[in-house]
Design a protein around this motif. Structure first.
Motif, PDB file in Angstrom:
ATOM      1  N   PRO A   1       0.808  -1.223   0.000  1.00  0.00           N
ATOM      2  CA  PRO A   1       0.000   0.000   0.000  1.00  0.00           C
ATOM      3  C   PRO A   1       0.838   1.269   0.000  1.00  0.00           C
ATOM      4  N   ALA A   2       1.998   1.232   0.659  1.00  0.00           N
ATOM      5  CA  ALA A   2       2.848   2.430   0.688  1.00  0.00           C
ATOM      6  C   ALA A   2       3.344   2.766  -0.713  1.00  0.00           C
ATOM      7  N   ARG A   3       3.689   1.720  -1.506  1.00  0.00           N
ATOM      8  CA  ARG A   3       4.142   1.956  -2.890  1.00  0.00           C
ATOM      9  C   ARG A   3       2.986   2.538  -3.730  1.00  0.00           C
ATOM     10  N   LEU A   4       1.782   1.967  -3.537  1.00  0.00           N
ATOM     11  CA  LEU A   4       0.618   2.469  -4.283  1.00  0.00           C
ATOM     12  C   LEU A   4       0.365   3.945  -3.979  1.00  0.00           C
ATOM     13  N   MET A   5       0.385   4.292  -2.703  1.00  0.00           N
ATOM     14  CA  MET A   5       0.097   5.672  -2.321  1.00  0.00           C
ATOM     15  C   MET A   5       1.199   6.614  -2.771  1.00  0.00           C
ATOM     16  N   ALA A   6       2.434   6.141  -2.835  1.00  0.00           N
ATOM     17  CA  ALA A   6       3.520   6.977  -3.335  1.00  0.00           C
ATOM     18  C   ALA A   6       3.312   7.291  -4.816  1.00  0.00           C
ATOM     19  N   LEU A   7       2.918   6.266  -5.601  1.00  0.00           N
ATOM     20  CA  LEU A   7       2.631   6.494  -7.025  1.00  0.00           C
ATOM     21  C   LEU A   7       1.451   7.459  -7.196  1.00  0.00           C
ATOM     22  N   LYS A   8       0.426   7.228  -6.396  1.00  0.00           N
ATOM     23  CA  LYS A   8      -0.748   8.104  -6.497  1.00  0.00           C
ATOM     24  C   LYS A   8      -0.387   9.547  -6.157  1.00  0.00           C
ATOM     25  N   SER A   9       0.375   9.741  -5.102  1.00  0.00           N
ATOM     26  CA  SER A   9       0.741  11.091  -4.685  1.00  0.00           C
ATOM     27  C   SER A   9       1.571  11.807  -5.739  1.00  0.00           C
ATOM     28  N   LEU A  10       2.493  11.101  -6.374  1.00  0.00           N
ATOM     29  CA  LEU A  10       3.301  11.716  -7.427  1.00  0.00           C
ATOM     30  C   LEU A  10       2.440  12.143  -8.609  1.00  0.00           C
ATOM     31  N   LEU A  11       1.444  11.323  -8.969  1.00  0.00           N
ATOM     32  CA  LEU A  11       0.541  11.692 -10.060  1.00  0.00           C
ATOM     33  C   LEU A  11      -0.298  12.917  -9.685  1.00  0.00           C
ATOM     34  N   ILE A  12      -0.792  12.938  -8.460  1.00  0.00           N
ATOM     35  CA  ILE A  12      -1.598  14.080  -8.023  1.00  0.00           C
ATOM     36  C   ILE A  12      -0.784  15.364  -8.053  1.00  0.00           C
ATOM     37  N   GLU A  13       0.500  15.264  -7.690  1.00  0.00           N
ATOM     38  CA  GLU A  13       1.369  16.448  -7.754  1.00  0.00           C
ATOM     39  C   GLU A  13       1.509  16.969  -9.168  1.00  0.00           C
ATOM     40  N   GLN A  14       1.341  16.076 -10.155  1.00  0.00           N
ATOM     41  CA  GLN A  14       1.393  16.480 -11.561  1.00  0.00           C
ATOM     42  C   GLN A  14       0.048  17.048 -12.043  1.00  0.00           C
ATOM     43  N   GLY A  15      -0.937  17.121 -11.152  1.00  0.00           N
ATOM     44  CA  GLY A  15      -2.243  17.634 -11.517  1.00  0.00           C
ATOM     45  C   GLY A  15      -3.171  16.598 -12.105  1.00  0.00           C
ATOM     46  N   VAL A  16      -2.889  15.309 -11.866  1.00  0.00           N
ATOM     47  CA  VAL A  16      -3.675  14.222 -12.438  1.00  0.00           C
ATOM     48  C   VAL A  16      -4.724  13.758 -11.433  1.00  0.00           C
ATOM     49  N   ARG A  17      -5.916  13.487 -11.914  1.00  0.00           N
ATOM     50  CA  ARG A  17      -6.934  12.827 -11.109  1.00  0.00           C
ATOM     51  C   ARG A  17      -6.659  11.327 -11.131  1.00  0.00           C
ATOM     52  N   VAL A  18      -6.635  10.700  -9.953  1.00  0.00           N
ATOM     53  CA  VAL A  18      -6.183   9.307  -9.857  1.00  0.00           C
ATOM     54  C   VAL A  18      -7.211   8.469  -9.103  1.00  0.00           C
ATOM     55  N   ARG A  19      -7.444   7.270  -9.596  1.00  0.00           N
ATOM     56  CA  ARG A  19      -8.277   6.314  -8.878  1.00  0.00           C
ATOM     57  C   ARG A  19      -7.520   5.007  -8.696  1.00  0.00           C
ATOM     58  N   LEU A  20      -7.565   4.472  -7.487  1.00  0.00           N
ATOM     59  CA  LEU A  20      -7.018   3.153  -7.202  1.00  0.00           C
ATOM     60  C   LEU A  20      -8.135   2.123  -7.282  1.00  0.00           C
ATOM     61  N   ALA A  21      -7.860   0.987  -7.906  1.00  0.00           N
ATOM     62  CA  ALA A  21      -8.846  -0.090  -7.991  1.00  0.00           C
ATOM     63  C   ALA A  21      -8.123  -1.424  -8.063  1.00  0.00           C
ATOM     64  N   ALA A  22      -8.650  -2.410  -7.348  1.00  0.00           N
ATOM     65  CA  ALA A  22      -8.071  -3.754  -7.430  1.00  0.00           C
ATOM     66  C   ALA A  22      -8.294  -4.323  -8.831  1.00  0.00           C
ATOM     67  N   LYS A  23      -7.288  -4.967  -9.380  1.00  0.00           N
ATOM     68  CA  LYS A  23      -7.413  -5.571 -10.697  1.00  0.00           C
ATOM     69  C   LYS A  23      -8.390  -6.747 -10.616  1.00  0.00           C
ATOM     70  N   PRO A  24      -9.512  -6.673 -11.352  1.00  0.00           N
ATOM     71  CA  PRO A  24     -10.512  -7.738 -11.257  1.00  0.00           C
ATOM     72  C   PRO A  24     -10.251  -8.833 -12.296  1.00  0.00           C
ATOM     73  N   LYS A  25     -10.977  -9.937 -12.153  1.00  0.00           N
ATOM     74  CA  LYS A  25     -10.897 -10.986 -13.167  1.00  0.00           C
ATOM     75  C   LYS A  25     -11.495 -10.498 -14.479  1.00  0.00           C
ATOM     76  N   ASN A  26     -12.626  -9.801 -14.390  1.00  0.00           N
ATOM     77  CA  ASN A  26     -13.274  -9.255 -15.593  1.00  0.00           C
ATOM     78  C   ASN A  26     -12.685  -7.876 -15.887  1.00  0.00           C
ATOM     79  N   LEU A  27     -11.530  -7.864 -16.517  1.00  0.00           N
ATOM     80  CA  LEU A  27     -10.829  -6.609 -16.747  1.00  0.00           C
ATOM     81  C   LEU A  27     -11.589  -5.710 -17.712  1.00  0.00           C
TER      82      LEU A  27
END
Length: 421
Positions: free
Chosen positions: A357-383
């Motif tokens: 989770p720390a790696r995920l939140m680090a990636l998300k935070s870096l994107l947000i700093e770039q002005g990007v809207r970000v959503r986290l979602a678990a990869k499902p079987k029905n992609l």
């Protein structure tokens, strides 16, 4: 069986796409109004019950939701002669009465001529039907402190430009003046005590026709119904032809007629204005010019308003000129197509099981700093289904994040999101 979990009748939940569409439309309206020098205010959703039932709201007062007093006793219930005796507050049924109270409360802090925007929900105990709800949004602009027709000219111009910004072509604005209606009734010997009833009947002209209105006027015992009928039949013109009615002997030299001519001349080509001598509008507080927005493909108005010089004086004890224009947002929203998605750069991170989770939140935070809207979602079987939903929600790209994901989002394998057919 479980009870259905639905909102109260006449009220709605808004899904994300619906809410985004509404905010887009509201943003366009606000942008136009602010460009015309109006400032947005906010008032409480409740007002004193006595204020909401002071005779200013016409039939809408009958539709107001009352809020019961706290800590009522059995004796209170038994002593009450009418339901309103048990209420001290009520939900606002429009934005004009709250604005009048707001101005009276804050006059010393406001400019001499105050231009306000109010965009907010109101509540009426309507019978729910298509396009009519018990909770709905009104978009109001008002000018307080300007006694001349410059106020009406500003309101009509701003409203017309707002409709244009929404892409609504072909709208017209119907104009009349309450003073003309009063003088017309006087000219046909309608007693002043019968004016309110006669105006209610005239307001039905577009619903029951000239003959129906004439029949109801005759039932009042009026003596000049035939001449009233002849004049109403002449009033069924449109566009430029309608303005010839203003030159009738009863009206041509009146101040009200002069005001309407001045409005038409100043607005010019910015809006299509139609003189409608039997436009009434239901509110009892109108004192001068009144107006409604008409659309060629609709049988109902998209908004309206008028001058209400006497209302604020009831709170201040001194007359203050005021006029306003309200757009019916719930009717407008269905006519405006959704804006094309602008979320090409918005990103979804689909993470596999076991990702830190720390790696995920680090990636998300870096994107947000770039002005990007970000959503986290678990990869499902029905992609495919998940990607379609993300695309529908406005996201333009995605990347799959595994346990070996890089530390910087630029190093991820980004792929575009496209909705499947």
């Amino acid at each position: 069986m479980a009870s259905p979990v639905t909102p109260p009748r006449g009220m709605r939940d808004l899904l994300p796409a619906d809410k985004a569409h509404r905010e887009h439309v509201l943003g366009l309206i606000r942008g136009v109004y602010r460009a015309h020098g109006f400032d947005e205010i906010e008032t409480p959703v409740m007002e004193d019950s006595s204020r909401l039932h002071a005779g200013l709201g016409g039939d809408n007062e009958k539709l107001a939701y009352a809020v019961m007093k706290r800590a009522l006793t059995v004796d209170d219930l038994q002593a009450a002669e009418r339901p309103l005796d048990l209420a001290d507050l009520g939900l606002r049924f429009d934005l004009t009465v709250p604005l009048a109270r707001f101005y009276a409360s804050n006059r010393a802090k406001l400019p001499g001529v105050f231009r306000s925007i109010q965009i907010a929900p109101v509540w009426r105990a309507e019978r729910p039907q298509k396009g009519r709800y018990r909770q709905f949004v009104q978009c109001d602009i008002d000018i307080i402190g300007e006694p001349g027709v410059l106020a009406e000219i500003e309101l009509i111009t701003a409203t017309s430009e707002a409709l244009e910004a929404l892409g609504l072509r072909g709208c017209s604005i119907r104009l009349n003046d309450r003073r003309l209606l009063t003088s017309w009734l006087d000219a046909h010997d309608v007693p002043e005590s019968l004016h309110p009833r006669a105006l209610i009947i005239l307001d039905k002209l577009d619903k029951i026709g000239v003959s129906g209105v004439a029949a109801e006027l005759a039932s009042m015992g009026l003596v000049h119904v035939n001449s009233m009928l002849a004049f109403m039949e002449l009033s069924q013109g449109d566009g430029d032809d309608s303005w010839a009615m203003l030159e009738s002997e009863a009206w041509s030299s009146s101040q009200a007629a002069a005001d309407l001519r001045a409005i038409r001349a100043a607005v010019g080509p910015r809006a299509r204005l139609v003189f409608d001598p039997f436009l009434v509008r239901g509110m009892g507080y109108y004192t001068g010019p009144i107006f409604e927005v008409a659309h060629p493909e609709l049988g109902y108005s998209l908004g309206g308003g008028g001058r209400y010089d006497g209302m604020i004086g009831r709170f201040l004890g001194a007359e203050v000129p005021a006029t306003g224009f309200s757009l019916g947002f719930e009717r407008l929203i269905d006519l405006v197509p959704p804006a094309p998605s602008t979320g090409e750069g918005d990103a979804a991170l689909l993470h596999e099981k076991g990702v830190d989770p720390a790696r995920l939140m680090a990636l998300k935070s870096l994107l947000i700093e770039q002005g990007v809207r970000v959503r986290l979602a678990a990869k499902p079987k029905n992609l495919r289904g998940a990607l379609d939903q993300l695309a529908a929600d406005g996201f333009g790209r995605f990347a799959i994040v595994g346990s070996d994901a890089p530390a910087h989002p630029d190093a991820l394998d980004w792929r575009p999101l496209e909705r499947s057919a």
